[in-house]
Scaffold this motif. Structure first.
Motif, mmCIF file in Angstrom:
data_model
loop_
_atom_site.group_PDB
_atom_site.id
_atom_site.type_symbol
_atom_site.label_atom_id
_atom_site.label_comp_id
_atom_site.label_asym_id
_atom_site.label_seq_id
_atom_site.Cartn_x
_atom_site.Cartn_y
_atom_site.Cartn_z
ATOM 1 N N HIS A 1 0.520 -1.944 -0.647
ATOM 2 C CA HIS A 1 0.064 0.241 -0.626
ATOM 3 C C HIS A 1 1.107 1.209 0.019
ATOM 4 C CE1 HIS A 1 -3.270 3.022 0.361
ATOM 5 N NE2 HIS A 1 -2.847 3.097 1.618
ATOM 6 N N ALA A 2 1.925 1.604 1.098
ATOM 7 C CA ALA A 2 2.624 2.284 1.406
ATOM 8 C C ALA A 2 3.778 2.559 0.260
ATOM 9 C CB ALA A 2 2.978 3.225 2.156
ATOM 10 N N GLY A 3 4.640 1.319 0.936
ATOM 11 C CA GLY A 3 5.864 1.059 0.503
ATOM 12 C C GLY A 3 6.435 0.214 1.261
ATOM 13 N N ILE A 4 7.568 -0.066 1.108
ATOM 14 C CA ILE A 4 8.952 -0.740 1.877
ATOM 15 C C ILE A 4 9.975 -0.376 2.004
ATOM 16 C CG2 ILE A 4 10.619 -2.673 1.608
ATOM 17 C CD1 ILE A 4 8.371 -3.383 -0.468
ATOM 18 N N PRO A 5 10.506 -0.048 3.073
ATOM 19 C CA PRO A 5 11.878 0.963 3.876
ATOM 20 C C PRO A 5 13.127 0.310 3.819
ATOM 21 C CG PRO A 5 11.007 -0.578 6.355
ATOM 22 C CD PRO A 5 9.779 -0.993 4.864
ATOM 23 N N PRO A 6 13.974 1.271 2.986
ATOM 24 C CA PRO A 6 15.240 1.266 1.966
ATOM 25 C C PRO A 6 15.833 0.091 2.511
ATOM 26 C CG PRO A 6 15.193 3.646 2.411
ATOM 27 C CD PRO A 6 13.635 2.479 3.745
ATOM 28 N N ARG A 7 16.066 -0.314 3.918
ATOM 29 C CA ARG A 7 17.298 -1.192 4.469
ATOM 30 C C ARG A 7 16.337 -2.727 4.340
ATOM 31 N NH1 ARG A 7 21.687 0.247 6.707
ATOM 32 N NH2 ARG A 7 21.735 -0.997 8.314
#
Length: 273
Positions: free
Chosen positions: A119-125
């Motif tokens: 829905h919103a995203g996946i954090p960078p790490r």
């Protein structure tokens, strides 16, 4: 046979039907829905019934508005004055619909199509495999007798940065916030919740989650919703923003995963950004 990803519907059922006509959707096609099926729009009930009825032809991930509806249904919170969920909450098939909604995932990945949806995203790490593992933790709770307790602890802006040592409700809350509320973050996965506009609202020290150079999912095509102010543009390879503000009087967008083609239909809503 084609697969189409569609941005936040938020109860804009008539626009959804118009968009399906535009793409000539048929029984051989599949829909991916990027979350926020409900709320703010006028026909959340019709939207839920329709997508549930599609069965295996539709794949939906949970958005923050979907989780909000489930929290109300489970008695964890009361609805807000701004919610447009009365038709769902008063429906004779409410329990059946809510059971179906509560079984939906936070992340869907298809290796044959080489696409992942959130829905919103996946954090960078986080890698895709890490993200899938953590999504599974929340999904397991949603399908368990502890679901109501989860909803009671779901709301909140802390903690704001990931640690593998996090446990309990803090851990589950932060995982949920990454998948359903994230816009800006640091390269270390620290979240920022105050800025909800476009890139002009970017706070110092933060970037859109998909803009970080060290992002582990940079080579993985990802479709997401949630961020209408992006107007469908990320300027970043392999990231496809599909919330194009239908509820705000803009448009509803479909994206064909097979050839990266876009389709749209104008909003029938009177709301504005």
């Amino acid at each position: 046979m084609a697969t189409y990803a569609i941005g936040d519907i938020q109860g804009c059922f008539d626009e959804l039907q118009n968009l399906l006509e535009v793409i000539s959707f048929n029984k051989n096609d599949t829909l991916w829905i990027c979350g926020d099926l409900v709320n703010r729009g006028p026909k959340s009930l019709e939207t839920l019934r329709f997508i549930k009825h599609l069965g295996s032809q539709a794949v939906s991930v949970l958005g923050n508005h979907d989780l909000h509806l489930l929290a109300i249904h489970n008695g964890a919170i009361k609805k807000k004055k701004s919610d447009t969920l009365d038709a769902v909450l008063n429906a004779p098939d409410r329990n059946e619909l809510m059971h179906w909604l509560q079984q939906q995932p936070l992340l869907h990945s298809d290796t044959s199509l080489n696409f992942t949806m959130v829905h919103a995203g996946i954090p960078p790490r986080w890698s895709i495999s890490k993200a899938q593992q953590l999504a599974n933790e929340v999904e397991s709770i949603l399908k368990s007798p502890q679901a109501t307790m989860f909803f009671e602890h779901m709301y909140g802006n802390s903690p704001k940065v990931w640690s593998n040592q996090l446990g309990g409700w803090d851990r589950l809350r932060l995982i949920t916030n990454y998948f359903t509320r994230m816009r800006f973050c640091t390269s270390q996965n620290e979240l920022e919740f105050a800025s909800k506009g476009g890139l002009e609202t970017q706070p110092n020290g933060f970037l859109p989650w998909y803009k970080h150079d060290n992002r582990k999912t940079a080579k993985q095509p990802i479709v997401f919703g949630h961020w209408a102010a992006l107007q469908g543009k990320t300027g970043t390879a392999n990231t496809y923003a599909l919330d194009t503000g239908c509820i705000w009087g803009e448009k509803l967008t479909a994206f064909r995963l097979d050839d990266l083609a876009y389709f749209e239909t104008p909003s029938l809503q009177k709301n504005t950004f």
